[in-house]
Motif scaffolding. Structure first.
Motif, PDB file in Angstrom:
ATOM      1  N   GLY A 177       0.815  -1.199   0.000  1.00 39.09           N
ATOM      2  CA  GLY A 177       0.000   0.000   0.000  1.00 39.09           C
ATOM      3  C   GLY A 177       0.850   1.250   0.000  1.00 39.09           C
ATOM      4  O   GLY A 177       2.074   1.194   0.180  1.00 39.09           O
ATOM      5  N   VAL A 178       0.209   2.392  -0.240  1.00 38.37           N
ATOM      6  CA  VAL A 178       0.891   3.691  -0.215  1.00 38.37           C
ATOM      7  C   VAL A 178       0.085   4.618   0.680  1.00 38.37           C
ATOM      8  O   VAL A 178      -1.143   4.723   0.540  1.00 38.37           O
ATOM      9  CB  VAL A 178       1.021   4.295  -1.628  1.00 38.37           C
ATOM     10  CG1 VAL A 178       1.855   5.574  -1.567  1.00 38.37           C
ATOM     11  CG2 VAL A 178       1.631   3.298  -2.604  1.00 38.37           C
ATOM     12  N   LEU A 196      -4.534   0.881  -1.078  1.00 44.55           N
ATOM     13  CA  LEU A 196      -4.079  -0.506  -1.097  1.00 44.55           C
ATOM     14  C   LEU A 196      -4.059  -0.994  -2.533  1.00 44.55           C
ATOM     15  O   LEU A 196      -5.037  -0.812  -3.268  1.00 44.55           O
ATOM     16  CB  LEU A 196      -4.997  -1.386  -0.249  1.00 44.55           C
ATOM     17  CG  LEU A 196      -4.990  -1.097   1.252  1.00 44.55           C
ATOM     18  CD1 LEU A 196      -5.979  -2.000   1.972  1.00 44.55           C
ATOM     19  CD2 LEU A 196      -3.595  -1.261   1.829  1.00 44.55           C
ATOM     20  N   ILE A 197      -2.954  -1.595  -2.919  1.00 45.23           N
ATOM     21  CA  ILE A 197      -2.782  -2.017  -4.311  1.00 45.23           C
ATOM     22  C   ILE A 197      -3.414  -3.393  -4.504  1.00 45.23           C
ATOM     23  O   ILE A 197      -3.006  -4.356  -3.852  1.00 45.23           O
ATOM     24  CB  ILE A 197      -1.296  -2.030  -4.692  1.00 45.23           C
ATOM     25  CG1 ILE A 197      -0.716  -0.619  -4.529  1.00 45.23           C
ATOM     26  CG2 ILE A 197      -1.094  -2.553  -6.108  1.00 45.23           C
ATOM     27  CD1 ILE A 197       0.776  -0.545  -4.663  1.00 45.23           C
ATOM     28  N   SER A 216       7.636   0.333 -10.776  1.00 43.56           N
ATOM     29  CA  SER A 216       6.867  -0.411  -9.782  1.00 43.56           C
ATOM     30  C   SER A 216       5.500   0.227  -9.643  1.00 43.56           C
ATOM     31  O   SER A 216       5.327   1.433  -9.821  1.00 43.56           O
ATOM     32  CB  SER A 216       7.601  -0.437  -8.446  1.00 43.56           C
ATOM     33  OG  SER A 216       7.683   0.866  -7.901  1.00 43.56           O
ATOM     34  N   ILE A 217       4.520  -0.585  -9.297  1.00 42.81           N
ATOM     35  CA  ILE A 217       3.148  -0.102  -9.233  1.00 42.81           C
ATOM     36  C   ILE A 217       2.992   0.989  -8.164  1.00 42.81           C
ATOM     37  O   ILE A 217       2.278   1.971  -8.360  1.00 42.81           O
ATOM     38  CB  ILE A 217       2.173  -1.274  -8.973  1.00 42.81           C
ATOM     39  CG1 ILE A 217       0.731  -0.823  -9.120  1.00 42.81           C
ATOM     40  CG2 ILE A 217       2.420  -1.924  -7.630  1.00 42.81           C
ATOM     41  CD1 ILE A 217       0.333  -0.512 -10.525  1.00 42.81           C
ATOM     42  N   ALA A 239       5.538   3.982   0.694  1.00 41.96           N
ATOM     43  CA  ALA A 239       4.997   2.648   0.441  1.00 41.96           C
ATOM     44  C   ALA A 239       5.295   1.736   1.625  1.00 41.96           C
ATOM     45  O   ALA A 239       6.285   1.912   2.345  1.00 41.96           O
ATOM     46  CB  ALA A 239       5.590   2.070  -0.837  1.00 41.96           C
ATOM     47  N   PHE A 240       4.430   0.752   1.813  1.00 39.39           N
ATOM     48  CA  PHE A 240       4.638  -0.234   2.875  1.00 39.39           C
ATOM     49  C   PHE A 240       4.154  -1.591   2.388  1.00 39.39           C
ATOM     50  O   PHE A 240       3.419  -1.708   1.400  1.00 39.39           O
ATOM     51  CB  PHE A 240       3.892   0.172   4.158  1.00 39.39           C
ATOM     52  CG  PHE A 240       2.397   0.147   4.028  1.00 39.39           C
ATOM     53  CD1 PHE A 240       1.660  -0.988   4.363  1.00 39.39           C
ATOM     54  CD2 PHE A 240       1.704   1.265   3.570  1.00 39.39           C
ATOM     55  CE1 PHE A 240       0.285  -1.021   4.231  1.00 39.39           C
ATOM     56  CE2 PHE A 240       0.314   1.244   3.438  1.00 39.39           C
ATOM     57  CZ  PHE A 240      -0.393   0.102   3.767  1.00 39.39           C
ATOM     58  N   ARG A 241       4.548  -2.623   3.125  1.00 41.29           N
ATOM     59  CA  ARG A 241       4.175  -3.998   2.764  1.00 41.29           C
ATOM     60  C   ARG A 241       4.015  -4.798   4.046  1.00 41.29           C
ATOM     61  O   ARG A 241       4.780  -4.626   5.005  1.00 41.29           O
ATOM     62  CB  ARG A 241       5.251  -4.618   1.875  1.00 41.29           C
ATOM     63  CG  ARG A 241       4.950  -6.017   1.354  1.00 41.29           C
ATOM     64  CD  ARG A 241       5.969  -6.369   0.274  1.00 41.29           C
ATOM     65  NE  ARG A 241       5.786  -7.721  -0.249  1.00 41.29           N
ATOM     66  CZ  ARG A 241       6.463  -8.782   0.190  1.00 41.29           C
ATOM     67  NH1 ARG A 241       7.366  -8.635   1.163  1.00 41.29           N
ATOM     68  NH2 ARG A 241       6.248  -9.974  -0.333  1.00 41.29           N
TER      69      ARG A 241
END
Length: 722
Positions: A177-178, A196-197, A216-217, A239-241
């Protein structure tokens, strides 16, 4: 060869030499050994002997490996620590102590990954493959990216405000997500927004056109976010994951295994957050929001000074640049089968045969089942299925056989990690076709790779068997090195039938003629074979053990090997991944050598060879292939098989071709040091690459009459360094 008096106690326990009594001195931590293996994988990303995109592949693999490690192994330790379970590891560490050591090692690996990514990114740019994440791009590229964003991305993503009126959204496992820090232009009101991607979007987008430009997306969304937030000024973004606990626990008293697994899969998607990965310059306020909402206080937070989710680089590997990849390789179809006009049953009936994947085609395994499905003389087919892949020709053959009226039984393992959903789907399709689907034991996994075909012939019923070291997975079979053993020996057929009866009806076999089966007697069989080498060493006869495994973690097997080493048995082990055994420790394991092979193909076959009083390699050695690694779970909690190899040609191929070539390899090998670390082997004056050898030399048992016109180069063990 160093020889000590045997120190194995009556109960099978090793008496440790003075000075190395503590568990940490005798064993290597399982989790740290796995991380060391992943570092060896990562090291291949800088191996200049590999093409550029293949090095990128190794970097991506190291990322996906580490993700799975965090979601399964670390998640398990976190759960133990939270529940106050003080179960000690093989080297005597508590869950909390292991987590502390793992955290330090993982941060080191993450740092190496980012360093390597920066280097590879530069090399990719020089080769004409650009990553435009944070770079200015030409006007034409910019307009192409903008069009793609507005047409393909903007309609799919959904910005969500983070405030009391909007509940914090659920972030799925491996979700990216960003977060955006915004200010409303008409009143300067601050606002935090999250995007959220969706998992359906590619991680890397290729800019339309001939030039290879990727972004990158998350960078694409950040670059054009102003079109999503009109009337706002963007102050910052990051961005995070998220990684979540992805293990599945099933209660032994589950009444409906299928329904229980469907429910457990849904719970896994919402498992506890184990790791949060954020960009290094991530807004501290936004980070606090994530920590609070994800419930990660005290958990692992990785701050990345590069790309989050390094596994996503696999998207770039699709770029059509053959000169930047390994030369394509087409596996051989066994000449033995072709000499019989493609009739698998005729070839197997003539003589046992072993197929060495991926050098020999997995199609012969599929053809075995296809022919069984179409053959009017075939009465029954029984098959274990651990992993079969998304588009399985094996499943299609079983369905065709059932629809043709044959008796078909499939043992589908629902507990195959990360394949549970696919296996549930296959089970449903098989049942609809009339296949008798068996789910095996609730508390044991059926991991054995066995197929049996019962055929009506002139002399009566004949059983044809296939035993494998790998899964019935056509895609994996192109990358994993495995062995497929075919036989029509009635003894193997009778034992295979007992194995299926054990799984389907819990009828434990009382007597077995060939196979050893866990958790019944496989452990005891291995112990007996090792003890026989100890006995031979005591009598002054040649005593040696060679083995090829993926993992060696079982304390009982390790202690038996220590005792053998102390007795003077020469032990050479090729262990691709985890090894909790410490090799070369004076007084404990002087005679044990452990090496790991990391290369183009993933070493996966499991092989054991015991000298039996003759110098290895020998025609009289006892040779076995197996579906099991030397791990407690394989020996105690899984249904596995240990298969003796007795046919002379097959025996020679497994021992003097496959196993010996692995021992001789010097170009792709790492050797374990006395302190437990690994060092890359020096190629030496005569470098040897076992993958190259197998790609250029046909097998023995699959060669058929072609051996008469041209043999296979004979390998010889160099006693000085092997």
């Amino acid at each position: 060869m160093t020889k000590h008096s045997p120190s194995i106690a009556a109960q099978g326990e090793v008496v440790p030499p003075a000075g190395i009594e503590s568990p940490e001195q005798r064993y290597i931590n399982r989790e740290l050994s796995w991380l060391a293996f992943n570092e060896r994988v990562l090291a291949e990303a800088v191996n200049q002997n590999y093409p550029l995109l293949e090095r990128l592949r190794f970097l991506s693999i190291s990322g996906s490996n580490l993700d799975e490690f965090m979601m399964i192994r670390v998640a398990g330790l976190v759960g133990q620590a939270q529940r106050g379970i003080e179960r000690l590891s093989i080297d005597g560490k508590s869950p909390s102590q292991q987590l502390a050591a793992i955290s330090e090692a993982v941060r080191g690996i993450n740092h190496k990954q980012q360093e390597i990514w920066r280097s590879l990114r530069q090399e990719l740019a020089e080769a004409g493959i650009s990553i435009a994440d944070d770079q200015r791009v030409p006007a034409q590229t910019y307009h192409a990216l903008k069009s793609y964003f507005l047409e393909e991305i903007a309609p799919v993503v959904t910005p969500q405000a983070l405030d009391p009126a909007h509940p914090f959204p659920f972030v799925s496992n491996e979700g990216v997500g960003v977060l955006f820090s915004l200010t409303r232009e008409n009143d300067d009101e601050p606002l935090t927004e999250m995007i959220l991607i969706p998992a359906a979007l590619p991680r890397f987008v290729r800019v339309p056109g001939e030039e290879a430009v990727y972004i990158s997306i998350e960078s694409l969304i950040a670059r054009f976010a102003r079109y999503l937030f009109p009337g706002f000024t963007i102050k910052g973004d990051g961005a995070f994951r998220v990684l979540r606990d992805s293990d599945i626990e099933i209660e032994e008293e589950a009444e409906d295994l299928v329904r229980t697994f469907r429910s457990a899969i849904q719970r896994r998607r919402r498992g506890q957050v184990i790791q949060l990965e954020v960009e290094e310059n991530f807004d501290p306020v936004a980070e606090e929001i994530l920590l609070d909402q994800l419930g990660l206080r005290g958990g692992t937070v990785i701050k990345t000074d590069g790309m989050i989710g390094i596994a996503g680089l696999s998207d770039i590997l699709a770029e059509d640049r053959p000169e930047l990849k390994f030369t394509s390789y087409s596996p051989r179809y066994p000449e033995r089968v072709m000499e019989h006009d493609g009739d698998c049953f005729s070839a197997i009936r003539e003589k046992d045969i072993v197929i060495h994947h991926p050098y020999e085609s997995f199609e012969v395994v599929v053809d075995f089942l296809r022919q069984a499905a179409a053959d009017p003389d075939v009465v029954a087919i029984k098959q274990t299925l651990y992993r079969a892949g998304n588009q399985s020709s094996v499943i299609a053959a079983l369905i065709a056989a059932a629809e043709d009226g044959k008796s078909v039984t499939a043992v589908v393992e629902l507990k195959a990690r990360f394949d549970e959903e696919q296996n549930l789907l296959w089970a449903s399709q098989l049942e609809r076709a009339g296949v008798q689907v068996i789910y095996g034991f609730v508390d044991w996994k059926t991991h054995a790779k066995v197929s049996m075909v019962v055929r009506r012939e002139e002399q009566g019923m004949r059983t044809y068997c296939h035993f494998g070291t790998g899964n019935y997975h056509p895609i994996n079979a192109k990358v994993y090195t495995d062995l497929s053993f075919f036989t029509a020996d009635p003894k193997f057929g009778r034992d295979a039938a007992k194995l299926f009866n054990f799984v389907s009806g819990y009828v434990e076999p009382r007597t077995l003629e060939t196979l050893a089966i866990s958790p019944i007697d496989l452990r005891e069989s291995l112990y007996g074979l090792i003890d026989k080498e100890i006995e031979n060493a005591g009598k002054g006869r040649p005593a040696a053990i060679w083995a090829k495994l993926n993992s060696l973690t079982d304390i009982g097997v390790i202690d038996r090997l220590y005792a053998a080493s102390q007795a003077g048995v020469e032990i050479q082990l090729v262990v691709r991944g985890i090894s909790c055994l410490r090799a070369g420790v004076p007084g404990l394991s002087d005679n044990i050598r452990v090496k790991s092979i990391i290369g183009r193909f993933l070493e996966h076959s499991r092989i054991w060879a015991f000298a039996g009083g003759y110098k290895l390699p020998s025609e009289r050695a006892k040779v076995f292939i197996s579906s099991a690694d030397a791990m407690s779970r394989n020996l105690n909690r899984r249904v596995e098989v240990l298969v003796p190899i007795r046919n002379r040609t097959v025996h020679d191929q497994v021992l003097q071709q496959v196993l010996l070539a692995n021992l001789l390899d010097s170009e792709q090998s790492w050797e374990q040091q006395a302190d437990g670390s690994y060092a890359r082997m020096e190629p030496g004056e005569k470098p040897f690459n076992c993958h190259r050898y197998f790609m250029t030399n046909p097998s023995l048992s699959g060669r058929g009459g072609a051996l008469e016109s041209g043999g296979v180069p004979e390998l010889a063990l160099r006693r000085g360094n092997a």
